[in-house]
Design a protein around this motif. Structure first.
Motif, mmCIF file in Angstrom:
data_model
loop_
_atom_site.group_PDB
_atom_site.id
_atom_site.type_symbol
_atom_site.label_atom_id
_atom_site.label_comp_id
_atom_site.label_asym_id
_atom_site.label_seq_id
_atom_site.Cartn_x
_atom_site.Cartn_y
_atom_site.Cartn_z
ATOM 1 N N ASP A 1 48.342 26.021 -40.316
ATOM 2 C CA ASP A 1 49.399 25.779 -41.393
ATOM 3 C C ASP A 1 49.155 26.777 -42.407
ATOM 4 O O ASP A 1 49.764 26.717 -43.274
ATOM 5 N N LEU A 2 48.704 28.112 -42.154
ATOM 6 C CA LEU A 2 48.741 28.993 -43.079
ATOM 7 C C LEU A 2 50.321 29.571 -43.023
ATOM 8 O O LEU A 2 51.061 29.657 -42.338
ATOM 9 N N GLN A 3 50.610 29.839 -44.602
ATOM 10 C CA GLN A 3 51.840 30.393 -44.885
ATOM 11 C C GLN A 3 51.672 31.894 -45.198
ATOM 12 O O GLN A 3 50.746 32.347 -45.632
ATOM 13 N N THR B 1 51.871 38.606 -44.957
ATOM 14 C CA THR B 1 50.914 38.359 -43.534
ATOM 15 C C THR B 1 50.109 36.844 -44.314
ATOM 16 O O THR B 1 50.427 36.419 -45.038
ATOM 17 N N TYR B 2 49.224 36.677 -43.230
ATOM 18 C CA TYR B 2 48.634 35.316 -43.371
ATOM 19 C C TYR B 2 47.310 35.505 -44.087
ATOM 20 O O TYR B 2 46.753 34.394 -44.488
ATOM 21 N N ALA B 3 46.879 36.613 -44.546
ATOM 22 C CA ALA B 3 45.689 36.766 -45.092
ATOM 23 C C ALA B 3 45.446 38.380 -45.511
ATOM 24 O O ALA B 3 45.999 38.946 -44.950
ATOM 25 N N GLY C 1 56.468 32.497 -39.382
ATOM 26 C CA GLY C 1 56.678 30.911 -40.169
ATOM 27 C C GLY C 1 55.492 30.582 -40.798
ATOM 28 O O GLY C 1 54.509 31.164 -40.900
ATOM 29 N N ASP C 2 55.411 29.112 -41.194
ATOM 30 C CA ASP C 2 54.176 28.705 -41.734
ATOM 31 C C ASP C 2 53.134 27.826 -40.878
ATOM 32 O O ASP C 2 52.763 26.971 -41.570
ATOM 33 N N HIS C 3 52.992 28.538 -39.880
ATOM 34 C CA HIS C 3 51.892 27.957 -38.822
ATOM 35 C C HIS C 3 50.864 29.015 -38.540
ATOM 36 O O HIS C 3 50.841 29.214 -37.194
ATOM 37 N N GLY C 4 50.472 29.824 -39.481
ATOM 38 C CA GLY C 4 49.535 30.833 -39.042
ATOM 39 C C GLY C 4 48.057 30.110 -38.823
ATOM 40 O O GLY C 4 47.715 29.088 -39.458
ATOM 41 N N GLY C 5 47.255 31.071 -38.197
ATOM 42 C CA GLY C 5 45.886 30.589 -37.882
ATOM 43 C C GLY C 5 45.609 29.780 -36.377
ATOM 44 O O GLY C 5 46.657 29.889 -35.591
ATOM 45 N N PHE D 1 44.184 33.758 -48.672
ATOM 46 C CA PHE D 1 45.220 33.009 -47.934
ATOM 47 C C PHE D 1 45.883 31.849 -48.537
ATOM 48 O O PHE D 1 45.315 31.289 -49.651
ATOM 49 N N GLN D 2 47.011 31.313 -47.837
ATOM 50 C CA GLN D 2 47.778 30.423 -48.555
ATOM 51 C C GLN D 2 48.222 29.273 -47.638
ATOM 52 O O GLN D 2 48.470 29.262 -46.642
#
Length: 308
Positions: A235-237, A242-244, A267-271, A292-293
């Motif tokens: 769920d990385l945003q 970018t995701y990080a 979207g909000d589902h990185g990782g 990361f967020q």
């Protein structure tokens, strides 16, 4: 075996030896280039030849900290006619303070046109000489080109402040720059020892595992995996498109490296896995800061990576 068969084999052997020698010389040449400005065999030592806050060093800046569009390794205040200027040589200890600076161009005027990179026109970093106290900020610019970076409280010691930007016009249009200056924070400095090299780091209940075996002067891929309570995080945003965001600093001279992400944002589902293009100019220990967020909160994990 007849002579007509032996001669071609000797020719082939000679050709192979010549090719091997050529590769060896090329490798030696690459190693020499990556160490410009410093003795590459002295990685990890404190170099007293670091540029002063108002000075520049083309020799040091000629060695990139990353194989990207950025010019220089962040250790010079000036490069290719562009200069980071500031009247501040000290900042107060133990309380928040604004740091004001400007970027001047080859014509001597303050630059006001900057291209957007990862959603921002200016990325600003602060780190103490022992690689502690990392801050990544996005300062605001006044109409005349003066930037203001709102720094959180700094501990006593010597700090290096980096400005990462891309001019949107002039001779440097489209070229990424990383320039820096140093400031003193008065008081008794209590240096921290750099943590040993490790492939894992924890922050706010998250565990990051970084895999890869980078070699100085060569492009490599690093992979960071994020887990929580032993389970993959998905769920990385997006953060800065970018995701990080991954930044690194060399233990010996504080050379700067920005590792560019390769994972596409969706979207909000990185990782849980994130890949980065990494190219470190020097061997030795590098301190990595991965941001990361999740759920609207920014996390910053730190670990030490050994580059061969």
């Amino acid at each position: 075996m007849s002579q007509r068969f032996r001669t071609p084999r000797r020719a082939l052997a000679a050709a192979a030896a010549t090719a091997a020698l050529t590769l060896t010389l090329a490798a030696c040449g690459s190693g020499s280039d990556s160490g410009k400005g410093h003795d590459s065999g002295m990685a990890g030592m404190d170099h007293s030849a670091s540029p002063s806050p108002s000075g520049s060093s083309d020799g040091m800046a000629a060695m990139p900290g990353m194989g990207t569009a950025s010019t220089g390794n962040g250790l010079a205040a000036a490069k290719d006619g562009y200069k980071m200027t500031s009247t501040a040589t000290t900042l107060p200890a133990g309380r928040a303070a604004d740091y004001r600076f400007a970027i001047t161009g080859p014509d001597g005027r303050q630059v006001t046109g900057f291209a957007v990179d990862q959603t921002k026109r200016m990325h600003f970093y602060a780190i103490r000489s022992d690689l502690s106290g990392f801050q990544h900020l996005h300062p605001t610019m006044a109409a005349d080109g003066t930037w203001t970076a709102p720094l959180a409280a700094l501990q006593p010691g010597t700090w290096r402040l980096y400005a990462s930007f891309t001019p949107d016009g002039g001779a440097g249009k489209g070229k990424g720059f990383v320039l820096s200056r140093t400031v003193k924070v008065p008081g008794m400095a209590m240096p921290s020892s750099l943590p040993k090299a490790s492939g894992t780091a924890t922050v706010d209940g998250y565990t990051l595992t970084v895999k890869g075996a980078p070699m100085a002067g060569m492009a490599h891929q690093l992979t960071a995996t994020v887990t929580k309570d032993g389970k993959p995080v998905t769920d990385l945003q997006p953060y800065l498109d970018t995701y990080a965001h991954l930044t690194a600093f060399h233990q010996g001279d504080q050379a700067f490296a920005h590792l560019h992400p390769e994972t596409k944002v969706d979207g909000d589902h990185g990782g849980p896995s994130l890949t980065f293009h990494a190219e470190f100019a020097r061997s030795g220990n590098w301190r990595l800061f991965l941001q990361f967020q999740t759920a609207g909160k920014l996390h910053t994990a730190a670990l030490t990576l050994r580059v061969g």
